[in-house]
Design a protein around this motif. Structure first.
Motif, PDB file in Angstrom:
ATOM      1  N   PRO A 155       0.832  -1.219   0.000  1.00  0.00           N
ATOM      2  CA  PRO A 155       0.000   0.000   0.000  1.00  0.00           C
ATOM      3  C   PRO A 155       0.862   1.263   0.000  1.00  0.00           C
ATOM      4  CG  PRO A 155      -0.749  -1.568   1.675  1.00  0.00           C
ATOM      5  CD  PRO A 155       0.568  -2.070   1.165  1.00  0.00           C
ATOM      6  N   ALA A 156       0.310   2.342  -0.526  1.00  0.00           N
ATOM      7  CA  ALA A 156       1.002   3.642  -0.514  1.00  0.00           C
ATOM      8  C   ALA A 156       1.141   4.118   0.932  1.00  0.00           C
ATOM      9  CB  ALA A 156       0.209   4.645  -1.345  1.00  0.00           C
ATOM     10  N   PRO A 157       2.231   4.806   1.254  1.00  0.00           N
ATOM     11  CA  PRO A 157       3.273   5.325   0.341  1.00  0.00           C
ATOM     12  C   PRO A 157       4.388   4.339   0.041  1.00  0.00           C
ATOM     13  CG  PRO A 157       3.646   6.170   2.550  1.00  0.00           C
ATOM     14  CD  PRO A 157       2.376   5.377   2.626  1.00  0.00           C
ATOM     15  N   GLY A 158       4.269   3.090   0.478  1.00  0.00           N
ATOM     16  CA  GLY A 158       5.263   2.085   0.126  1.00  0.00           C
ATOM     17  C   GLY A 158       6.542   2.145   0.929  1.00  0.00           C
ATOM     18  N   GLY A 159       6.445   2.597   2.187  1.00  0.00           N
ATOM     19  CA  GLY A 159       7.620   2.649   3.049  1.00  0.00           C
ATOM     20  C   GLY A 159       7.792   1.385   3.856  1.00  0.00           C
ATOM     21  N   ARG A 160       8.717   1.452   4.822  1.00  0.00           N
ATOM     22  CA  ARG A 160       9.037   0.253   5.599  1.00  0.00           C
ATOM     23  C   ARG A 160       7.848  -0.201   6.439  1.00  0.00           C
ATOM     24  NH1 ARG A 160      12.568   1.541  11.043  1.00  0.00           N
ATOM     25  NH2 ARG A 160      10.843   2.540  12.149  1.00  0.00           N
ATOM     26  N   ASP A 161       7.055   0.736   6.973  1.00  0.00           N
ATOM     27  CA  ASP A 161       5.927   0.361   7.805  1.00  0.00           C
ATOM     28  C   ASP A 161       4.889  -0.406   7.004  1.00  0.00           C
ATOM     29  OD1 ASP A 161       7.159   1.634   9.886  1.00  0.00           O
ATOM     30  OD2 ASP A 161       5.869   3.400   9.878  1.00  0.00           O
ATOM     31  N   GLU A 162       4.617   0.066   5.788  1.00  0.00           N
ATOM     32  CA  GLU A 162       3.635  -0.612   4.947  1.00  0.00           C
ATOM     33  C   GLU A 162       4.142  -1.982   4.511  1.00  0.00           C
ATOM     34  OE1 GLU A 162       2.827   3.470   5.314  1.00  0.00           O
ATOM     35  OE2 GLU A 162       4.616   2.617   4.358  1.00  0.00           O
ATOM     36  N   LEU A 163       5.447  -2.066   4.197  1.00  0.00           N
ATOM     37  CA  LEU A 163       6.011  -3.357   3.788  1.00  0.00           C
ATOM     38  C   LEU A 163       5.976  -4.343   4.947  1.00  0.00           C
ATOM     39  CD1 LEU A 163       7.477  -5.181   1.794  1.00  0.00           C
ATOM     40  CD2 LEU A 163       9.636  -4.101   2.463  1.00  0.00           C
ATOM     41  N   ALA A 164       6.340  -3.891   6.139  1.00  0.00           N
ATOM     42  CA  ALA A 164       6.332  -4.777   7.303  1.00  0.00           C
ATOM     43  C   ALA A 164       4.919  -5.234   7.639  1.00  0.00           C
ATOM     44  CB  ALA A 164       6.962  -4.069   8.500  1.00  0.00           C
ATOM     45  N   GLU A 165       3.953  -4.331   7.522  1.00  0.00           N
ATOM     46  CA  GLU A 165       2.569  -4.709   7.823  1.00  0.00           C
ATOM     47  C   GLU A 165       2.067  -5.754   6.830  1.00  0.00           C
ATOM     48  OE1 GLU A 165      -1.836  -2.663   8.546  1.00  0.00           O
ATOM     49  OE2 GLU A 165      -0.082  -1.410   8.124  1.00  0.00           O
ATOM     50  N   LEU A 166       2.414  -5.586   5.561  1.00  0.00           N
ATOM     51  CA  LEU A 166       2.024  -6.569   4.554  1.00  0.00           C
ATOM     52  C   LEU A 166       2.686  -7.914   4.829  1.00  0.00           C
ATOM     53  CD1 LEU A 166       0.689  -7.419   1.906  1.00  0.00           C
ATOM     54  CD2 LEU A 166       2.646  -6.436   0.681  1.00  0.00           C
ATOM     55  N   CYS A 167       3.979  -7.902   5.157  1.00  0.00           N
ATOM     56  CA  CYS A 167       4.681  -9.150   5.464  1.00  0.00           C
ATOM     57  C   CYS A 167       4.088  -9.833   6.689  1.00  0.00           C
ATOM     58  CB  CYS A 167       6.174  -8.876   5.669  1.00  0.00           C
ATOM     59  SG  CYS A 167       7.052  -8.391   4.172  1.00  0.00           S
ATOM     60  N   GLY A 168       3.709  -9.048   7.697  1.00  0.00           N
ATOM     61  CA  GLY A 168       3.069  -9.625   8.869  1.00  0.00           C
ATOM     62  C   GLY A 168       1.758 -10.284   8.525  1.00  0.00           C
ATOM     63  N   HIS A 169       0.994  -9.668   7.628  1.00  0.00           N
ATOM     64  CA  HIS A 169      -0.273 -10.265   7.195  1.00  0.00           C
ATOM     65  C   HIS A 169      -0.034 -11.578   6.461  1.00  0.00           C
ATOM     66  CE1 HIS A 169      -4.301 -10.626   5.509  1.00  0.00           C
ATOM     67  NE2 HIS A 169      -3.754 -10.701   4.302  1.00  0.00           N
ATOM     68  N   LEU A 170       0.943 -11.602   5.552  1.00  0.00           N
ATOM     69  CA  LEU A 170       1.230 -12.823   4.811  1.00  0.00           C
ATOM     70  C   LEU A 170       1.791 -13.908   5.718  1.00  0.00           C
ATOM     71  CD1 LEU A 170       2.807 -11.259   1.583  1.00  0.00           C
ATOM     72  CD2 LEU A 170       0.471 -12.101   1.900  1.00  0.00           C
ATOM     73  N   ALA A 171       2.575 -13.506   6.717  1.00  0.00           N
ATOM     74  CA  ALA A 171       3.143 -14.482   7.655  1.00  0.00           C
ATOM     75  C   ALA A 171       2.077 -15.063   8.572  1.00  0.00           C
ATOM     76  CB  ALA A 171       4.247 -13.832   8.488  1.00  0.00           C
ATOM     77  N   SER A 172       0.910 -14.432   8.654  1.00  0.00           N
ATOM     78  CA  SER A 172      -0.163 -14.907   9.528  1.00  0.00           C
ATOM     79  C   SER A 172      -1.037 -15.957   8.860  1.00  0.00           C
ATOM     80  CB  SER A 172      -1.043 -13.720   9.964  1.00  0.00           C
ATOM     81  OG  SER A 172      -0.279 -12.732  10.622  1.00  0.00           O
ATOM     82  N   ARG A 173      -0.768 -16.275   7.612  1.00  0.00           N
ATOM     83  CA  ARG A 173      -1.585 -17.232   6.852  1.00  0.00           C
ATOM     84  C   ARG A 173      -0.994 -18.628   6.974  1.00  0.00           C
ATOM     85  NH1 ARG A 173      -4.080 -15.124   1.893  1.00  0.00           N
ATOM     86  NH2 ARG A 173      -3.094 -16.894   0.854  1.00  0.00           N
ATOM     87  N   LYS A 174      -1.830 -19.588   7.361  1.00  0.00           N
ATOM     88  CA  LYS A 174      -1.374 -20.970   7.459  1.00  0.00           C
ATOM     89  C   LYS A 174      -1.188 -21.551   6.069  1.00  0.00           C
ATOM     90  CE  LYS A 174      -2.331 -25.327   9.872  1.00  0.00           C
ATOM     91  NZ  LYS A 174      -3.260 -26.067  10.758  1.00  0.00           N
ATOM     92  N   MET A 175      -0.217 -22.426   5.912  1.00  0.00           N
ATOM     93  CA  MET A 175       0.109 -22.982   4.611  1.00  0.00           C
ATOM     94  C   MET A 175      -0.775 -24.185   4.291  1.00  0.00           C
ATOM     95  SD  MET A 175       4.268 -22.630   4.611  1.00  0.00           S
ATOM     96  CE  MET A 175       4.333 -22.431   2.839  1.00  0.00           C
ATOM     97  N   ASP A 176      -1.014 -24.386   3.004  1.00  0.00           N
ATOM     98  CA  ASP A 176      -1.830 -25.487   2.499  1.00  0.00           C
ATOM     99  C   ASP A 176      -0.977 -26.751   2.447  1.00  0.00           C
ATOM    100  OD1 ASP A 176      -3.467 -27.251   1.175  1.00  0.00           O
ATOM    101  OD2 ASP A 176      -3.716 -26.024  -0.632  1.00  0.00           O
ATOM    102  N   ARG A 177      -1.346 -27.773   3.224  1.00  0.00           N
ATOM    103  CA  ARG A 177      -0.522 -28.988   3.299  1.00  0.00           C
ATOM    104  C   ARG A 177      -0.788 -29.963   2.163  1.00  0.00           C
ATOM    105  NH1 ARG A 177       0.186 -30.794   9.656  1.00  0.00           N
ATOM    106  NH2 ARG A 177       0.849 -28.741  10.454  1.00  0.00           N
ATOM    107  N   THR A 178      -1.712 -29.671   1.283  1.00  0.00           N
ATOM    108  CA  THR A 178      -1.976 -30.572   0.169  1.00  0.00           C
ATOM    109  C   THR A 178      -1.045 -30.322  -1.008  1.00  0.00           C
ATOM    110  OG1 THR A 178      -3.642 -29.120  -0.840  1.00  0.00           O
ATOM    111  CG2 THR A 178      -4.401 -30.674   0.845  1.00  0.00           C
TER     112      THR A 178
END
Length: 461
Positions: free
Chosen positions: A91-114
């Motif tokens: 998301p804009a403005p594309g700084g470290r806070d936005e990148l870290a928040e996006l990474c935290g969201h993606l890291a919160s997703r459980k992986m598909d074991r199939t």
């Protein structure tokens, strides 16, 4: 078919919706070095080719209710790289806070074991024109050393290096049948009493030996003796991440001035940052924090499996105000800890994890988390600090120079902070992971790392 080891399988059995046991790596890329410039379609097409050439990216879990032993890896006959490679914009403005928040969201997703247990997210829209890559791999599939090796397979030493030829010696996981899985599982289950009898003598004498060393002042801190902090509670599935980059030359200058190791300086730097972080919140304990430090045994272990490590407990010296004294204490204490850990044997954790049972471990961990038992007993250890060595030279991913590579490990109930460090091209890249409810301002800790190192540099001059 390749059977998982007990330690590999334990990361599957202990995973719950809140205790997610994958590891991540945030790779920041300077795309200005790509010959011809960055084009998403070309980048992903070449990345797909490199991924397909690495067997670990093509293997998936194979298990059955009839299997009495640990699951197995098999080659995925329907492997589709498009199920694993994704494109997203920060998301804009594309700084470290936005990148870290996006990474935290993606890291919160459980992986598909199939499907094979990995994902990669190409992240665009960064304010400085960089492109980031977030790689997620399940801990059953990698440890620190093998994870770094997998990423190295995707990289090159020059921006214009051609795609490597497939390795003729690279062996895939192979095919699997239900009969082979069931029969092999039955034989493995039947051999457990014999294996336990072999491991039992070392386990029985572990506590008496630990007590004797403790009486001589030669033991590492025992589990359940750490002071409680705000990140030592039950975790949720919400991850928060932060990161930092330190000057490796400064770390080595401190190392040489005090006659210590790089790892001693890393631990003292983390201790200094934690001291400031906790003091600012009026929760700095009088007793030193205790960290669990994974130790690679790839060079000395003959046990099968991907995860090849042991773990040692060490005091961080957060109760010491003077940075030079803190570092000297870290050196002396770490020498004791290393000696104690070596006396336990490189394969102790691997041998005993062979007896992990999915029904027992899985049910117990779900109950442990839902009842918030981590907040009802003494703290096992305060945090995990891992130091993974990387190459001292520049790396290029499909022509883009890797300007940062921040590794991020898992957190556990009661151990809600992970600090992982990886060296690369004259920098120490630090990745921090916690739970949003336990450490909502994790950047405060990340931002305290560089000042903590600077105090050590000043003490060394």
């Amino acid at each position: 078919m390749e059977r998982l080891s007990g330690l590999d399988s334990a990361f599957l059995y202990l995973e719950t919706p809140t205790q997610l046991l994958h590891v991540c790596a945030l790779v920041v890329l300077d795309v200005s070095t790509i010959p011809g410039g960055y084009h998403h379609e070309t980048f992903v097409a070449e990345l797909s080719e490199r991924v397909r050439a690495v067997p670990n990216f093509r293997r998936r879990l194979f298990d059955s209710t009839f299997n009495l032993d640990h699951p197995a890896w098999v080659e995925d006959p329907e492997f589709d790289v498009d199920r694993h490679l994704h494109r997203i914009a920060v998301p804009a403005p594309g700084g470290r806070d936005e990148l870290a928040e996006l990474c935290g969201h993606l890291a919160s997703r459980k992986m598909d074991r199939t499907v094979p247990l990995w994902e990669m997210w190409v992240i665009e829209g960064l304010a400085d024109g960089s492109v980031a890559l977030l790689a997620k791999l399940h801990h059953a599939n990698v440890d620190g050393v093998t994870g770094a090796g997998l990423l190295a397979h995707l990289c090159s030493l020059t921006p214009d290096a051609p795609l490597p030829d497939p390795d003729p010696d690279a062996r895939g996981a192979g095919d699997g049948s239900l009969v082979d899985l069931t029969v092999g599982g039955l034989l493995g289950f039947a051999s457990r009493p014999l294996r336990m009898a072999r491991a039992l003598p070392g386990g029985v004498t572990l506590l008496p030996r630990w007590i004797r060393r403790a009486r001589r002042g030669e033991a590492m801190p025992a589990p359940f003796t750490a002071p409680r902090t705000s990140f030592n509670g039950a975790i949720t599935g919400h991850r928060t991440v932060a990161y930092a980059q330190l000057d490796l030359a400064a770390v080595k200058a401190v190392k040489n001035a005090f006659g210590v190791t790089v790892n001693d300086v890393v631990l003292a730097t983390v201790a200094g940052a934690l001291r400031r972080y906790l003091a600012d919140r009026d929760e700095l304990p009088g007793d030193p924090l205790v960290a669990m430090v994974p130790v690679s045994v790839h060079d000395v272990s003959d046990r099968p499996g991907t995860n090849q490590f042991s773990g040692m407990f060490t005091q961080l010296g957060t109760h010491v105000d003077d940075p030079a004294a803190r570092l000297s204490q870290a050196r002396d204490h770490n020498m004791i800890v290393k000696s104690h850990n070596a006396s336990l044997g490189a394969t102790l954790l691997q041998d005993w994890s062979q007896f992990a049972a999915p029904a027992v471990f899985g049910g117990a961990m779900r109950a442990y988390g839902s009842l918030r038992l981590a907040e009802r007993h003494p703290v096992v250890t305060n945090l995990i600090v891992s130091n993974v060595p990387g190459p001292p030279i520049p790396l290029y991913l499909l022509g883009a120079r890797v300007s940062a590579l921040h590794p991020m490990g898992p957190i556990f109930h009661g151990i809600g902070l992970n600090v992982t460090v990886m060296s690369l091209d004259g920098k120490l890249n630090v990745g921090l992971v916690s739970c949003r409810e336990l450490a909502p301002r994790l950047w405060d800790l990340a931002d305290a790392l560089d000042p903590a190192l600077e105090t050590l540099v000043e003490a060394a001059s």
